[in-house]
Structure formats: C-alpha cells, structure tokens
Scaffold this motif. Structure first.
Motif, PDB file in Angstrom:
ATOM      1  N   LEU A 166       0.843  -1.207   0.000  1.00 41.31           N
ATOM      2  CA  LEU A 166       0.000   0.000   0.000  1.00 41.31           C
ATOM      3  C   LEU A 166       0.872   1.248   0.000  1.00 41.31           C
ATOM      4  O   LEU A 166       0.630   2.192  -0.770  1.00 41.31           O
ATOM      5  N   GLY A 167       1.875   1.249   0.849  1.00 35.07           N
ATOM      6  CA  GLY A 167       2.773   2.391   0.921  1.00 35.07           C
ATOM      7  C   GLY A 167       3.529   2.608  -0.370  1.00 35.07           C
ATOM      8  O   GLY A 167       3.706   3.748  -0.822  1.00 35.07           O
ATOM      9  N   PHE A 168       3.958   1.531  -0.993  1.00 28.16           N
ATOM     10  CA  PHE A 168       4.705   1.646  -2.246  1.00 28.16           C
ATOM     11  C   PHE A 168       3.834   2.250  -3.341  1.00 28.16           C
ATOM     12  O   PHE A 168       4.302   3.066  -4.137  1.00 28.16           O
ATOM     13  N   VAL A 169       2.573   1.864  -3.376  1.00 29.63           N
ATOM     14  CA  VAL A 169       1.641   2.426  -4.357  1.00 29.63           C
ATOM     15  C   VAL A 169       1.503   3.937  -4.140  1.00 29.63           C
ATOM     16  O   VAL A 169       1.567   4.726  -5.089  1.00 29.63           O
ATOM     17  N   PHE A 170       1.313   4.329  -2.878  1.00 31.36           N
ATOM     18  CA  PHE A 170       1.138   5.758  -2.597  1.00 31.36           C
ATOM     19  C   PHE A 170       2.389   6.549  -2.956  1.00 31.36           C
ATOM     20  O   PHE A 170       2.291   7.635  -3.538  1.00 31.36           O
ATOM     21  N   GLU A 171       3.562   6.028  -2.622  1.00 31.78           N
ATOM     22  CA  GLU A 171       4.782   6.780  -2.903  1.00 31.78           C
ATOM     23  C   GLU A 171       5.077   6.824  -4.399  1.00 31.78           C
ATOM     24  O   GLU A 171       5.332   7.896  -4.958  1.00 31.78           O
ATOM     25  N   SER A 172       5.051   5.682  -5.057  1.00 30.96           N
ATOM     26  CA  SER A 172       5.429   5.630  -6.475  1.00 30.96           C
ATOM     27  C   SER A 172       4.384   6.291  -7.374  1.00 30.96           C
ATOM     28  O   SER A 172       4.726   7.059  -8.283  1.00 30.96           O
ATOM     29  N   VAL A 173       3.107   6.010  -7.127  1.00 29.15           N
ATOM     30  CA  VAL A 173       2.048   6.619  -7.939  1.00 29.15           C
ATOM     31  C   VAL A 173       1.965   8.115  -7.663  1.00 29.15           C
ATOM     32  O   VAL A 173       1.795   8.919  -8.584  1.00 29.15           O
ATOM     33  N   GLY A 174       2.095   8.504  -6.393  1.00 29.89           N
ATOM     34  CA  GLY A 174       2.073   9.924  -6.052  1.00 29.89           C
ATOM     35  C   GLY A 174       3.199  10.676  -6.746  1.00 29.89           C
ATOM     36  O   GLY A 174       2.985  11.761  -7.300  1.00 29.89           O
ATOM     37  N   ASP A 175       4.390  10.101  -6.746  1.00 31.90           N
ATOM     38  CA  ASP A 175       5.528  10.726  -7.433  1.00 31.90           C
ATOM     39  C   ASP A 175       5.274  10.827  -8.933  1.00 31.90           C
ATOM     40  O   ASP A 175       5.579  11.845  -9.564  1.00 31.90           O
ATOM     41  N   ALA A 176       4.731   9.753  -9.507  1.00 37.37           N
ATOM     42  CA  ALA A 176       4.476   9.736 -10.951  1.00 37.37           C
ATOM     43  C   ALA A 176       3.419  10.773 -11.337  1.00 37.37           C
ATOM     44  O   ALA A 176       3.556  11.466 -12.351  1.00 37.37           O
ATOM     45  N   GLN A 177       2.374  10.884 -10.533  1.00 35.86           N
ATOM     46  CA  GLN A 177       1.323  11.866 -10.820  1.00 35.86           C
ATOM     47  C   GLN A 177       1.861  13.292 -10.739  1.00 35.86           C
ATOM     48  O   GLN A 177       1.532  14.134 -11.586  1.00 35.86           O
ATOM     49  N   LEU A 178       2.696  13.560  -9.748  1.00 36.93           N
ATOM     50  CA  LEU A 178       3.274  14.895  -9.611  1.00 36.93           C
ATOM     51  C   LEU A 178       4.228  15.192 -10.767  1.00 36.93           C
ATOM     52  O   LEU A 178       4.252  16.314 -11.284  1.00 36.93           O
ATOM     53  N   ARG A 179       4.992  14.200 -11.184  1.00 39.52           N
ATOM     54  CA  ARG A 179       5.925  14.387 -12.293  1.00 39.52           C
ATOM     55  C   ARG A 179       5.194  14.735 -13.579  1.00 39.52           C
ATOM     56  O   ARG A 179       5.587  15.649 -14.307  1.00 39.52           O
ATOM     57  N   GLU A 180       4.092  14.031 -13.852  1.00 42.33           N
ATOM     58  CA  GLU A 180       3.312  14.304 -15.058  1.00 42.33           C
ATOM     59  C   GLU A 180       2.650  15.672 -14.979  1.00 42.33           C
ATOM     60  O   GLU A 180       2.547  16.389 -15.979  1.00 42.33           O
ATOM     61  N   PHE A 181       2.205  16.048 -13.786  1.00 43.28           N
ATOM     62  CA  PHE A 181       1.573  17.351 -13.584  1.00 43.28           C
ATOM     63  C   PHE A 181       2.560  18.477 -13.895  1.00 43.28           C
ATOM     64  O   PHE A 181       2.225  19.458 -14.566  1.00 43.28           O
ATOM     65  N   GLN A 190      -3.377  18.804  -7.099  1.00 44.59           N
ATOM     66  CA  GLN A 190      -4.429  18.414  -6.156  1.00 44.59           C
ATOM     67  C   GLN A 190      -5.392  17.386  -6.761  1.00 44.59           C
ATOM     68  O   GLN A 190      -6.582  17.379  -6.451  1.00 44.59           O
ATOM     69  N   TYR A 191      -4.836  16.539  -7.607  1.00 44.18           N
ATOM     70  CA  TYR A 191      -5.646  15.500  -8.248  1.00 44.18           C
ATOM     71  C   TYR A 191      -5.047  14.131  -7.964  1.00 44.18           C
ATOM     72  O   TYR A 191      -3.961  14.009  -7.412  1.00 44.18           O
ATOM     73  N   GLY A 192      -5.758  13.078  -8.373  1.00 40.56           N
ATOM     74  CA  GLY A 192      -5.273  11.731  -8.123  1.00 40.56           C
ATOM     75  C   GLY A 192      -5.156  11.476  -6.627  1.00 40.56           C
ATOM     76  O   GLY A 192      -6.037  11.850  -5.843  1.00 40.56           O
ATOM     77  N   LEU A 193      -4.052  10.876  -6.193  1.00 39.01           N
ATOM     78  CA  LEU A 193      -3.840  10.623  -4.765  1.00 39.01           C
ATOM     79  C   LEU A 193      -3.683  11.918  -3.984  1.00 39.01           C
ATOM     80  O   LEU A 193      -3.959  11.965  -2.783  1.00 39.01           O
ATOM     81  N   TRP A 194      -3.268  12.980  -4.682  1.00 43.75           N
ATOM     82  CA  TRP A 194      -3.075  14.270  -4.032  1.00 43.75           C
ATOM     83  C   TRP A 194      -4.401  14.926  -3.639  1.00 43.75           C
ATOM     84  O   TRP A 194      -4.411  15.923  -2.916  1.00 43.75           O
TER      85      TRP A 194
END
Length: 258
Positions: free
Chosen positions: A146-161, A173-177
């Motif tokens: 669960l933690g890995f999903v939040f960290e890796s997906v959160g980083d990926a979403q911010l990078r694309e943003f 402020q979208y996705g996990l954010w």
C-alpha cells in the motif's frame, strides 16, 4: 565483527563518500539521492553477512532494494539539470564560512544516524533464523505494498503534472493528491511500518518499533511536510487546497465552506 557495528561502519563510510561527492559537485542535494541507496547498501551487507538465507531474509532485502532503487532513481531524474534544492541553498547561505563542516555533520552524518536507526528492523531480521511466516508478516507485506503504491504513484502523478507548462505555478491536487497533501511521504512511512510488522515475529523484533516511529516523525514534523509546506505558505491556492485536504493520512476532502 558484530552486525550492528558493521552496518554502522558501512553507513558512516557511505555517507562520508557522498559528502565528498557533494563537495565536488557543489550540490548537497545528493543527500536526498543517497538516502534510498544507503538502505540498499546496508540491507545487502546485512543479508550477505549472515548465513541463514530464509524467505524472510530474501523478502525484506528485496523490499528494501526495490524501494531504495526506485526512490533514488526518481530523485536523480527529478534533480537532473536543476540547481541545488532550495533547502540546501538556504542552509549554505545561513552557515556561511562553516557550511562545509556543518554540511558534513548536520546533513550527511546526521542523515547517516537516522538511516542507522531506521534500518534496525532489517538488521534484526537478518540475525534471525525464524523460517515460517505469520499473520504479522502478511499484514506487513500488505501495508508495504500500500505504501509503495502511494509513494510511487504519487511521485508519478506529480511528475506528469509538472511536465505540463500550463501547470507552472499551480498546485497539484488531483489523483492521490486529492486525498492527502503528501501521498509520497505517507507511502514511505507506511512502507517502514510494514517492514516493522515483518520483524515483529522474530526474536527482539518488537523493539524495532522505534524505526517506523522515527521515520514518521521526521516526515511529518521535521524534514518532510514542514519544509515543503513552508515553501507554499504564501501561496493562496495551496492554502485553499490545505483547508480541504488531509495533511498526511489519506481521507476524503472536505467540502468547501466547512
């Protein structure tokens, strides 16, 4: 040599090498890249130092390796071609002529001390010869995932943003954010709580609880959330976002006006 002493020496040498590399590059931001890599080095030393290669040893070593490599490569990619991180620039200016010695003591060696304390569960696991997995272990693995999903997906979403020029100066402020202002920090803390649960069943494993407590405290109150949010304290969009969005633990956003 005792494994606890060996890991302390390994981390000291590793962080000292990173310090001299930072001097050469004139960029203390390398400390952030070194963080994940240091755990990988410590985990491999602990794994190969002991002879009892059980599934638990392999599992914990693999989880640390997977997390550490992903985190370090992510930060390396994020920092490529950029100037030194604003936090380190501020400290460099504040410390003046003492910035070299204070960088070594307060950035690299201090980080090494925290690294040693947080990696404690990995040492405990590798000193244990317990074979079978328990409910604690499966719970710990689930929490780590669960933690890995939040960290890796959160980083990926911010990078694309941030890739989109239209988002320059805006707040993600979208996705996990949408559910937490710091999904990556929440994810990292969750992974270390998962590693702790993978340690609970082995001898003296319960004493490793200070590891996830320390990393959570650092992320929430010291070097993670506070420093980043201080950067946005004058940003009106971020302040509105903060009013409706959980600071750390994911939760549904509050409706406007509440």
């Amino acid at each position: 040599m005792n494994l606890f002493v060996l890991i302390a020496v390994v981390i000291f040498v590793y962080m000292t090498i990173m310090y001299f590399l930072a001097l050469k590059l004139k960029d203390n931001s390398i400390a952030d890249i070194a963080w994940g890599g240091g755990f990988v080095v410590a985990a491999f030393v602990a794994f190969f130092f002991e002879n009892g290669y059980t599934f638990r040893h392999l599992l914990v070593t693999f989880l640390i390796f997977f997390w550490g490599v992903r985190l370090s490569t992510h930060i390396l990619s994020r920092n490529k071609g950029k100037k030194e991180d604003f936090r380190y620039r501020q400290w460099r200016e504040k410390w003046g002529k003492y910035w070299k010695i204070r960088s070594y003591l307060e950035v690299f060696l201090q980080q090494g001390i925290f690294m040693y304390l947080v990696v404690y569960p990995v040492i405990i696991v590798n000193r244990s010869d317990m074979i079978g997995l328990t409910a604690w272990d499966y719970t710990g693995l689930a929490l780590w995932l669960l933690g890995f999903v939040f960290e890796s997906v959160g980083d990926a979403q911010l990078r694309e943003f941030k890739k989109d020029p239209q988002n320059k100066g805006k707040v993600m402020q979208y996705g996990l954010w949408k559910y937490t202002r710091h999904p990556n920090y929440f994810g990292e803390a969750s992974m270390w709580w998962g590693i702790f649960l993978l340690t609970v069943s082995v001898k003296n494993g319960i004493w490793a609880i200070f590891s996830p407590i320390i990393i959570t405290f650092l992320l929430v109150f010291v070097s993670g959330v506070p420093l980043l949010e201080k950067k946005y304290k004058k940003n009106q969009e971020f302040q509105e976002y903060a009013k409706r969005t959980s600071k750390f633990i994911p939760w549904f956003p509050q409706k406007k006006g509440k």
